[in-house]
Design an enzyme around this catalytic site. Structure first.
Site, PDB file in Angstrom:
ATOM      1  N   GLY B 310      41.993  36.885  40.120  1.00 25.35           N
ATOM      2  CA  GLY B 310      42.465  37.929  41.025  1.00 25.35           C
ATOM      3  C   GLY B 310      41.871  39.299  40.792  1.00 25.35           C
ATOM      4  O   GLY B 310      42.155  40.224  41.537  1.00 25.35           O
ATOM      5  N   ARG B 311      41.039  39.430  39.759  1.00 24.88           N
ATOM      6  CA  ARG B 311      40.729  40.781  39.329  1.00 24.88           C
ATOM      7  C   ARG B 311      39.505  41.407  39.963  1.00 24.88           C
ATOM      8  O   ARG B 311      39.370  42.623  39.978  1.00 24.88           O
ATOM      9  CB  ARG B 311      40.495  40.780  37.813  1.00 24.88           C
ATOM     10  CG  ARG B 311      41.746  40.516  37.051  1.00 24.88           C
ATOM     11  CD  ARG B 311      41.517  40.638  35.573  1.00 24.88           C
ATOM     12  NE  ARG B 311      42.681  40.126  34.878  1.00 24.88           N
ATOM     13  CZ  ARG B 311      42.666  39.077  34.079  1.00 24.88           C
ATOM     14  NH1 ARG B 311      41.537  38.438  33.854  1.00 24.88           N
ATOM     15  NH2 ARG B 311      43.762  38.660  33.506  1.00 24.88           N
ATOM     16  N   PHE B 432      48.243  47.022  35.314  1.00 27.11           N
ATOM     17  CA  PHE B 432      48.592  45.674  35.810  1.00 27.11           C
ATOM     18  C   PHE B 432      47.396  44.715  35.832  1.00 27.11           C
ATOM     19  O   PHE B 432      46.288  45.098  35.497  1.00 27.11           O
ATOM     20  CB  PHE B 432      49.349  45.742  37.146  1.00 27.11           C
ATOM     21  CG  PHE B 432      48.558  46.140  38.362  1.00 27.11           C
ATOM     22  CD1 PHE B 432      47.205  46.413  38.308  1.00 27.11           C
ATOM     23  CD2 PHE B 432      49.200  46.235  39.592  1.00 27.11           C
ATOM     24  CE1 PHE B 432      46.504  46.766  39.432  1.00 27.11           C
ATOM     25  CE2 PHE B 432      48.504  46.594  40.728  1.00 27.11           C
ATOM     26  CZ  PHE B 432      47.159  46.865  40.642  1.00 27.11           C
ATOM     27  N   GLU B 433      47.634  43.504  36.166  1.00 23.61           N
ATOM     28  CA  GLU B 433      46.646  42.418  36.121  1.00 23.61           C
ATOM     29  C   GLU B 433      46.013  42.309  34.733  1.00 23.61           C
ATOM     30  O   GLU B 433      44.831  42.036  34.590  1.00 23.61           O
ATOM     31  CB  GLU B 433      45.550  42.659  37.165  1.00 23.61           C
ATOM     32  CG  GLU B 433      46.110  42.720  38.573  1.00 23.61           C
ATOM     33  CD  GLU B 433      45.112  42.213  39.593  1.00 23.61           C
ATOM     34  OE1 GLU B 433      44.255  41.407  39.204  1.00 23.61           O
ATOM     35  OE2 GLU B 433      45.227  42.599  40.748  1.00 23.61           O
ATOM     36  N   GLY B 434      46.796  42.526  33.718  1.00 23.47           N
ATOM     37  CA  GLY B 434      46.270  42.520  32.357  1.00 23.47           C
ATOM     38  C   GLY B 434      45.880  43.933  32.006  1.00 23.47           C
ATOM     39  O   GLY B 434      45.023  44.515  32.664  1.00 23.47           O
TER      40      GLY B 434
END
Lengths: 445, 628
Positions: B310-311, B432-434
């Site tokens: 998703g990144r 977010f997203e890690g």
């Protein structure tokens, strides 16, 4: 010039020594001062000549420059005076009243050196040994400007040695009690002895070293220590626990009327950190935990006794190692390198420390009494925050107060769960020796 | 896609076909099959070879392209979306009210923006990664909308897309594509951020083995109250091959109408205030067994794959945002006059614009290069590249927005202007997203994993004292010390970069070569304990991010010059500035990595931190404190 100075120096040293050993055997302060004087670069050597002259004049004023046994007797008049002047009050007010009375008694300040020596001795008795104002008050007794050297010669030789010695002694006592001199002290010393004098040198050394030592203890003990036993216990426990997240709980307050020597409802103060709580929750209920103590803890001149709740070290086969960080542990990145390469020898900065493994300590407490009934109340209190403790047999292994822990009869296992009692006792007997030594070790550390 | 035409993307030079937009129907099936959950080792992509000091130039040169037809279709599609965002979205209001108005959501659904990644056969737009990145650029004009869309399709429904069965896809994807259902991704818990073992939510199989009973709470769920479909990760008990019971994580598709799904109140956030974030509680929610995604116990891999995939879009998203900011601030800088001179004439202001342009150029290049790589056949594993894009672009976003705000000065601090909102919105990108820290570890660890396997034998031989390997090693060191000119084939006879950026390419080559050497040294020094050397890993990640960024801009600039695109000289300029800057940063980091702890300050830094943490406070005494 140099060799002349050295000759004078040597002469001075030997004579001074001789003079001192005659004047006050066992009075050591002069000796280090003398050697300091030899080393001190800014200090000119002082001759015995003027001091010898002074000696005579001094002895006229105060006729007791004699061996201490004699001087002790001779000091007594001041002792009475001190008692009277202080009005029987053994505190700061009484002390300062006595000192002020002496200062005002006689314009010539006759016998002030002996009075100061006496006052210095009396200080701990009046509880003012940590009070800078009192020291300044004492120094204020000295007549001003009389002992200040007026010319080069006086400066070189030891001017008014007895008075200087006395001044040094005052500063010495300050040093011993860790009292930091202030500007007022400096001003007084300047007025009394002048800049080039032994007390001034001592002052400079104090002002150099004391600030450096003042905060050297990473675990400072408050001064004065709290009077309330609960506050004291709280402080002691926080000190042993050495864990900022540990929480102190007062399980029992002493009854006001029972604050006397043998309270029927003693205070119980305990400490437990979240880590200890978690460890206790995971403790295997089949294995007993032990209440051990009392172990001494010294806070300055106060001795407190504490008890620990601990368990034995698990045998290796029962130990639950921290769950290995498996490959499927972190959603975001692998936490292990799939490689069998080891660390090279050059990046290992750890010292090879042989660590002694000990059983876990779950909680600690300090109580007003060291009997089993009191400690059982502590365990009951602990059960509120540690429900798991209700299922774990508790064995009391209590020793006598007085430092060394003895294995006495009343250490019979008295688990709250009687069904396991026999087993516990046998278990205890096997492990008595090693566990006790461990605990002692712990107490010391 | 709206036109629904057959669009093919040609990767020049490689001659392979990259899919953009809708794939032809007959290829779609095969394509989606290949998108199945990846578990085994996959073809390594460009970045991993950097850890060996090698450049696989065929992966990144030439820069990915789309065909003219695709480009035109893309432009056609972009126009209405752009118009919508420019005219109908009131970002200030969304930010103030903390909610996206229903009509805006409806328009987004009409435009099909909820189904960008869903294949056409399920009613979505079936966009390729490149196309998705392009649209992201426009969506980024409003942070809240961008996050809502991303939470829906980049993670929320990705699980179904990646690992769902045909039935699950047929059941859910059409409704998700139209936006009738909105999806949410429920992984984070109060006790579990990245630690899989601490997940508390539990699913237990019912007596009749027909459904699971789900219990637990998830926090910070984007779209938590909007969503009707949740991808939920929960612990399930399975019996492993040895017959032991074990807890494994399983992914479930949970519909809101399964019952027992409740929300907490919307969280009050710093930025992206319009996005819907709240707690989601599951209480005895009955989830049919057919709603398990993948196999029972596969949840961990699914979560990882969803997160990793998703990144990549953040690069273009941020680039879109900063491009807009550059427009606004340039307008201001050219009109505002002080001392009879416009701000734009002052060197310190010019420096900021150069920075904005450079960062935008770099992240754009990285984003589309990565998207192109992801679209290339064989579906290479681009998760490391995507993580790098995320780290670089999120940090650049924070820096650029802050600099843009600085350009407009006090004005930027006022709520009446959008700058402070951009600043608040962009802060979340680093988290977010890690978080970027975690992603740096991911980048470094993945590279080291690869390098470790390749170099294992060599290092073993060296440690054992194999003479020929040792001689080779020594001769390599000797060659390096004689200052050999590094050439990895980017320039020269078979070179792929344009001569105008040749010098930058040489710098990249030199950095890559020495990076490979340092990685080898570090592996030899630390072995598997390098996992504990987080400071070293961070430096490695920083270097490799820079290397990838350099590659991306070199590739893109070369292409632009070759094709003669408008203003390609600007691109060359930005490329050369960036590469030089990055080169020196890399040199510094490399020299730090080569040193041993006392020299590179790591030990001291850790010690300082230990002192503070040991006291749980700032330790130094107040400057006015005195002792006497």
């Amino acid at each position: 010039m140099n060799c002349i100075r050295r000759a004078i120096l040597a002469l001075d040293y030997s004579m001074g020594h001789h003079f001192l050993s005659r004047a006050a055997p066992g009075h050591s302060p002069w000796q280090p001062e003398g050697s300091c004087l030899l080393q001190g670069r800014s200090q000119f050597p002082r001759g015995f000549h003027s001091s010898a002259a002074r000696l005579t004049s001094d002895s006229e004023q105060v006729p007791m420059v004699k061996p201490p046994t004699v001087s002790m007797k001779a000091l007594e008049p001041y002792e009475d005076f001190f008692e009277q002047a202080s009005g029987g009050q053994r505190d700061k007010t009484g002390f300062s009243r006595a000192v002020k009375a002496f200062a005002q008694r006689d314009m010539r300040k006759r016998g002030h050196v002996d009075f100061i020596y006496l006052a210095l001795r009396k200080m701990p008795e009046y509880g003012v040994q940590h009070d800078l104002a009192i020291y300044n008050l004492l120094l204020d007794i000295f007549p001003k400007e009389v002992f200040v050297p007026r010319n080069m010669l006086q400066q070189i030789f030891n001017h008014y040695p007895r008075q200087q010695e006395c001044g040094v002694k005052v500063l010495d006592q300050m040093e011993n009690y860790g009292v930091m001199p202030n500007k007022e002290t400096e001003f007084l010393l300047l007025q009394i002895f002048g800049r080039k004098s032994h007390p001034m040198l001592k002052y400079l050394r104090l002002i150099y070293w004391l600030p450096r030592f003042k905060n050297i203890n990473p675990f400072p003990v408050p001064r004065p220590l709290p009077k309330d036993p609960i506050d004291l216990a709280r402080h002691g426990l926080e000190r042993i626990a050495a864990d900022l997240s540990a929480r102190v709980t007062v399980y029992q307050m002493p009854r006001p009327e029972d604050l006397g020597a043998n309270p029927s409802q003693p205070h119980i103060v305990g400490i437990q950190s979240p880590d200890q709580q978690a460890a206790l929750a995971q403790h295997n209920p089949a294995r007993p935990v032990f209440v051990e103590g009392p172990f001494p803890l010294w806070l300055r001149d106060q001795c407190l006794y504490y008890h620990v709740l601990r368990a034995d070290l698990l045998p290796p086969e029962e130990r639950q190692e921290d769950k290995e960080i498996g490959p499927e542990r972190n959603f975001y990145y692998p936490m292990q390198l799939d490689s069998d390469l080891d660390q090279g020898p050059w990046d290992d900065y750890e010292f090879d420390v042989d660590e002694v493994e000990e059983g876990p300590v779950f909680a600690m407490c300090m109580a007003g009494a060291h009997d089993q009934a009191t400690l059982a109340k502590w365990i009951q209190g602990l059960q509120i925050t540690n429900p798991a403790l209700a299922n774990i047999p508790v064995v009391f292994r209590l020793g006598a107060v007085g430092g060394e822990l003895q294995l006495s009869e009343h250490q019979e296992g008295q688990g709250q769960h009687t069904r396991e009692q026999e087993e516990q006792v046998s278990l205890k007997e096997e492990e008595k020796e090693p566990s006790q030594t461990q605990i002692q070790h712990q107490g010391q550390s | 896609m709206s036109c629904g035409g057959v669009l093919l993307l040609r990767a020049v030079g490689v001659g392979s076909h990259r899919a953009l937009g809708a794939l032809p129907q007959q290829r779609l099936a095969a394509g989606s099959l290949r998108r199945l959950l990846r578990t085994g080792p996959r073809r390594s992509a460009y970045v991993k070879d950097l850890f060996l000091g090698k450049i696989q130039k065929k992966d990144v040169f030439p820069y990915p392209e789309v065909t003219l037809d695709e480009l035109n279709d893309m432009k056609q599609f972009v126009i209405p979306v752009e118009k919508f965002f420019n005219e109908e979205v009131d970002s200030q209001k969304i930010d103030r009210d903390g909610v996206i108005p229903q009509e805006t959501l409806d328009r987004l659904k009409q435009l099909g923006l909820f189904g960008m990644l869903i294949p056409e056969e399920y009613g979505g737009l079936g966009l390729s990664h490149i196309m998705y990145a392009r649209l992201g650029e426009i969506c980024s004009q409003d942070g809240a909308i961008a996050v809502t869309l991303a939470a829906h399709q980049a993670i929320g429904l990705k699980g179904i897309l990646l690992a769902g069965t045909e039935e699950q896809k047929a059941k859910y994807l059409p409704k998700l594509a139209t936006g009738e259902y909105i999806a949410a991704f429920c992984l984070t818990e109060a006790t579990s951020g990245s630690d899989a073992a601490s997940i508390q939510t539990r699913a237990t199989l019912s007596e009749d083995k027909k459904y699971y009973i789900l219990n637990g709470s998830k926090i910070w769920i984007t779209n938590g109250s909007l969503a009707s479909i949740f991808t939920v990760f929960a612990k399930t008990e399975i019996i492993d091959s040895n017959g032991f019971k074990k807890d494994r994580i399983t992914a479930f598709i949970v519909e809101r109408n399964f019952g027992g799904v409740t929300n907490g109140k919307p969280e009050n956030k710093l930025g992206i205030r319009g996005s819907d974030t709240c707690e989601v509680h599951f209480e005895n929610t009955k989830v049919p067994v057919e709603n398990v995604i993948g196999e029972v116990g596969d949840g961990f891999k699914i979560a990882m794959n969803v997160l990793n995939s998703g990144r990549f879009s953040m690069g273009s998203l941020v680039a879109g945002m900063i491009k807009k900011l550059i427009g606004k601030t340039a307008e201001y800088a050219c009109t505002r006059k002080q001392f009879n001179r416009p701000l734009s004439e002052f060197g310190l202001i010019q420096e900021k614009f150069a920075l904005l342009a450079r960062k935008t150029y770099v992240m754009e290049s990285m984003a589309y290069l990565t998207a192109g790589m992801m679209d290339s056949p064989g579906f290479p594993d681009c998760s490391v590249e995507a993580a790098m894009v995320k780290v670089f672009s999120s940090e650049a976003a924070w820096l650029c927005v802050s600099e843009a705000l600085q350009i407009v000065g006090g004005l930027g601090y006022m709520k009446d202007y959008p700058y402070e909102r951009y600043l608040r919105d962009s802060r979340i990108l680093l988290i977010f997203e890690g978080t970027n820290e975690i992603l740096r570890m991911y980048i470094a660890m993945t590279g080291l994993q690869y390098a470790g396997q390749v170099l294992k034998k060599k290092i073993r031989d060296l440690q054992k004292g194999n003479l020929s390997v040792a001689m080779e090693h020594v001769s390599a060191i000797l060659r390096d010390s004689l200052n050999r000119k590094v050439s990895l084939g980017l320039t020269g006879r078979d070179g792929v970069v344009h001569p105008s950026v040749e010098e930058s390419a040489n710098r990249l080559e030199e950095n890559v070569y020495y990076f490979g050497r340092v990685v080898e040294v570090l592996l030899r020094r630390f072995g598997k304990t390098i996992v504990e050397e987080q400071l070293a890993m961070k430096r490695m990640a920083d270097i490799v991010i820079n290397l990838y960024a350099m590659t991306a801009v070199l590739s893109r600039a070369s292409r632009s010059v070759h094709l003669g695109l408008r203003n390609h000289d600007h691109e060359v300029l930005l490329t050369n500035i960036f590469c030089t800057e990055a080169y020196f940063k890399n040199l510094y980091n490399l020299s730090q990595l080569e040193k041993y702890p006392p020299e590179n300050l790591d030990e001291y830094i850790k010690k300082a931190a230990r002192l503070v943490l040991g006291n749980k406070s700032y330790t130094c005494t107040h400057p006015l404190e005195r002792i006497f």
